[in-house]
Design a protein around this motif. Structure first.
Motif, short mmCIF file in Angstrom:
data_model
loop_
_atom_site.label_atom_id
_atom_site.label_comp_id
_atom_site.label_asym_id
_atom_site.label_seq_id
_atom_site.Cartn_x
_atom_site.Cartn_y
_atom_site.Cartn_z
N LYS A 1 0.83 -1.20 0.00
CA LYS A 1 0.00 0.00 0.00
C LYS A 1 0.87 1.25 0.00
CE LYS A 1 -4.04 -2.03 2.27
NZ LYS A 1 -4.94 -1.98 3.45
N ASP A 2 2.00 1.18 0.71
CA ASP A 2 2.97 2.28 0.74
C ASP A 2 4.31 1.69 0.32
OD1 ASP A 2 4.90 4.21 1.40
OD2 ASP A 2 3.71 4.98 3.06
N TRP A 3 4.62 1.77 -0.97
CA TRP A 3 5.82 1.10 -1.48
C TRP A 3 7.12 1.71 -0.96
CZ3 TRP A 3 1.88 2.62 -4.97
CH2 TRP A 3 1.99 3.91 -5.50
N VAL A 4 7.11 3.00 -0.65
CA VAL A 4 8.32 3.62 -0.10
C VAL A 4 8.61 3.06 1.28
CG1 VAL A 4 9.38 5.77 0.66
CG2 VAL A 4 8.05 5.73 -1.46
N GLN A 5 7.60 2.99 2.13
CA GLN A 5 7.79 2.42 3.47
C GLN A 5 8.15 0.95 3.39
OE1 GLN A 5 8.03 4.01 6.42
NE2 GLN A 5 7.90 5.84 5.13
N ALA A 6 7.59 0.24 2.43
CA ALA A 6 7.92 -1.17 2.26
C ALA A 6 9.40 -1.34 1.90
CB ALA A 6 7.04 -1.79 1.17
N ALA A 7 9.88 -0.50 1.00
CA ALA A 7 11.30 -0.57 0.62
C ALA A 7 12.18 -0.25 1.81
CB ALA A 7 11.57 0.40 -0.53
N LYS A 8 11.80 0.75 2.59
CA LYS A 8 12.58 1.12 3.77
C LYS A 8 12.58 0.01 4.82
CE LYS A 8 12.23 6.12 3.22
NZ LYS A 8 11.74 7.40 3.76
N ALA A 9 11.49 -0.76 4.87
CA ALA A 9 11.42 -1.87 5.82
C ALA A 9 12.49 -2.92 5.50
CB ALA A 9 10.03 -2.51 5.79
N TYR A 10 12.76 -3.12 4.22
CA TYR A 10 13.81 -4.07 3.84
C TYR A 10 15.19 -3.52 4.21
CZ TYR A 10 10.62 -7.16 1.35
OH TYR A 10 9.62 -8.06 1.05
N GLN A 11 15.31 -2.20 4.26
CA GLN A 11 16.60 -1.61 4.61
C GLN A 11 16.94 -1.81 6.07
OE1 GLN A 11 16.13 2.48 3.36
NE2 GLN A 11 17.29 2.08 1.49
N THR A 12 15.97 -1.98 6.92
CA THR A 12 16.24 -2.08 8.36
C THR A 12 17.05 -3.33 8.70
OG1 THR A 12 14.15 -3.23 8.80
CG2 THR A 12 14.13 -0.83 8.93
N GLY A 13 16.99 -4.33 7.85
CA GLY A 13 17.75 -5.55 8.10
C GLY A 13 19.13 -5.54 7.48
N ARG A 14 19.47 -4.44 6.86
CA ARG A 14 20.76 -4.36 6.18
C ARG A 14 21.79 -3.65 7.04
NH1 ARG A 14 19.64 -1.25 0.87
NH2 ARG A 14 21.85 -1.68 0.66
N LEU A 15 23.06 -3.94 6.82
CA LEU A 15 24.12 -3.20 7.48
C LEU A 15 24.30 -1.88 6.77
CD1 LEU A 15 26.78 -6.00 8.05
CD2 LEU A 15 25.09 -5.12 9.66
N ALA A 16 24.85 -0.92 7.44
CA ALA A 16 25.06 0.39 6.85
C ALA A 16 26.05 0.28 5.70
CB ALA A 16 25.58 1.37 7.90
N GLY A 17 25.86 1.15 4.67
CA GLY A 17 26.76 1.18 3.53
C GLY A 17 26.26 0.36 2.39
N LYS A 18 26.90 0.51 1.25
CA LYS A 18 26.52 -0.18 0.02
C LYS A 18 27.75 -0.77 -0.63
CE LYS A 18 22.56 2.79 -0.97
NZ LYS A 18 21.91 3.66 -1.95
N GLU A 19 27.54 -1.82 -1.40
CA GLU A 19 28.61 -2.45 -2.14
C GLU A 19 28.22 -2.57 -3.60
OE1 GLU A 19 29.29 -6.19 -0.33
OE2 GLU A 19 30.28 -5.37 1.43
N GLU A 20 29.18 -2.34 -4.47
CA GLU A 20 28.96 -2.53 -5.90
C GLU A 20 28.91 -4.02 -6.20
OE1 GLU A 20 28.87 -0.75 -9.87
OE2 GLU A 20 28.79 0.11 -7.86
N ILE A 21 28.04 -4.45 -7.09
CA ILE A 21 28.08 -5.84 -7.55
C ILE A 21 29.36 -6.04 -8.33
CG2 ILE A 21 26.96 -7.54 -9.04
CD1 ILE A 21 24.36 -6.13 -8.60
N ARG A 22 30.09 -7.08 -8.01
CA ARG A 22 31.34 -7.33 -8.73
C ARG A 22 31.66 -8.80 -8.70
NH1 ARG A 22 32.64 -4.59 -4.03
NH2 ARG A 22 33.93 -5.72 -2.56
#
Length: 206
Positions: free
Chosen positions: A185-206
């Motif tokens: 219903k709220d796709w932005v909040q849904a996407a952010k919910a998946y972020q809560t289980g992630r560690l800080a920072g991003k990695e490039e696919i390689r």
């Protein structure tokens, strides 16, 4: 390890809905897979044009199957299926594209890495309505695969935010989500919910 968050379109939204959703959530995901199997190359290209105009970076877009659209629109990469061009052919003629391969068996993933894939989408890991009646791969098979491959394994299928810790423990390099965001219903909040289980920072696919 940071899990990459891949959003996969479901092929069920109107063009206007699709552009609206992806424009709203692109800052909350790492990669967007434009997986619109029933649309023509021209239609997909027009959608990409609208996404770029709305601020979605080409560097976040992966086009399902259509190498031509990915190349013409200078997208990040292409996602290949069993019926797509071979990985080696894409590598030869479109060397700048990142190449992912959708796989469902251990042997397919090993072959994809050998042929030069940058990453694989593997699943379905958990039960999902889109694969009703089909046995999920499960965490043990995922772990076996991640131990065998050097390239990232992106888990897909039935993934909810609370499953991220066990997927990380199984060695997944990322997760791919479709209905969990696209049908929210709220796709932005849904996407952010998946972020809560992630560690800080991003990695490039390689």
């Amino acid at each position: 390890m940071t899990l990459q968050l891949h959003l996969v379109t479901d092929g069920k939204k109107t063009r206007e809905q699709l552009v609206c959703i992806l424009s709203d959530v692109h800052e909350s995901v790492d990669v967007i897979h434009v997986r619109e199997k029933d649309r023509s190359a021209k239609e997909i290209m027009e959608i990409v044009e609208e996404l770029l105009a709305s601020g979605v970076p080409a560097g976040k877009l992966i086009i399902h199957d259509r190498v031509d659209v990915a190349r013409v629109m200078n997208c990040y990469g292409v996602q290949l299926a069993y019926h797509s061009l071979g990985i080696s052919e894409v590598r030869k003629y479109f060397p700048h594209l990142r190449v992912g391969k959708s796989v469902h068996r251990y042997e397919e993933a090993i072959e994809a890495e050998r042929d030069g894939a940058d990453f694989v989408l593997y699943g379905h890991v958990y039960p999902t309505a889109s694969k009703s009646g089909k046995t999920p791969k499960g965490l043990d098979e995922l772990s076996s695969l991640t131990r065998s491959l050097r390239i990232p394994v992106i888990a897909i299928g039935g993934i909810s935010p609370e499953k991220l810790p066990e997927l990380r423990a199984a060695g997944a390099g990322g997760i791919a989500v479709m209905s969990g965001i696209m049908d929210a219903k709220d796709w932005v909040q849904a996407a952010k919910a998946y972020q809560t289980g992630r560690l800080a920072g991003k990695e490039e696919i390689r």
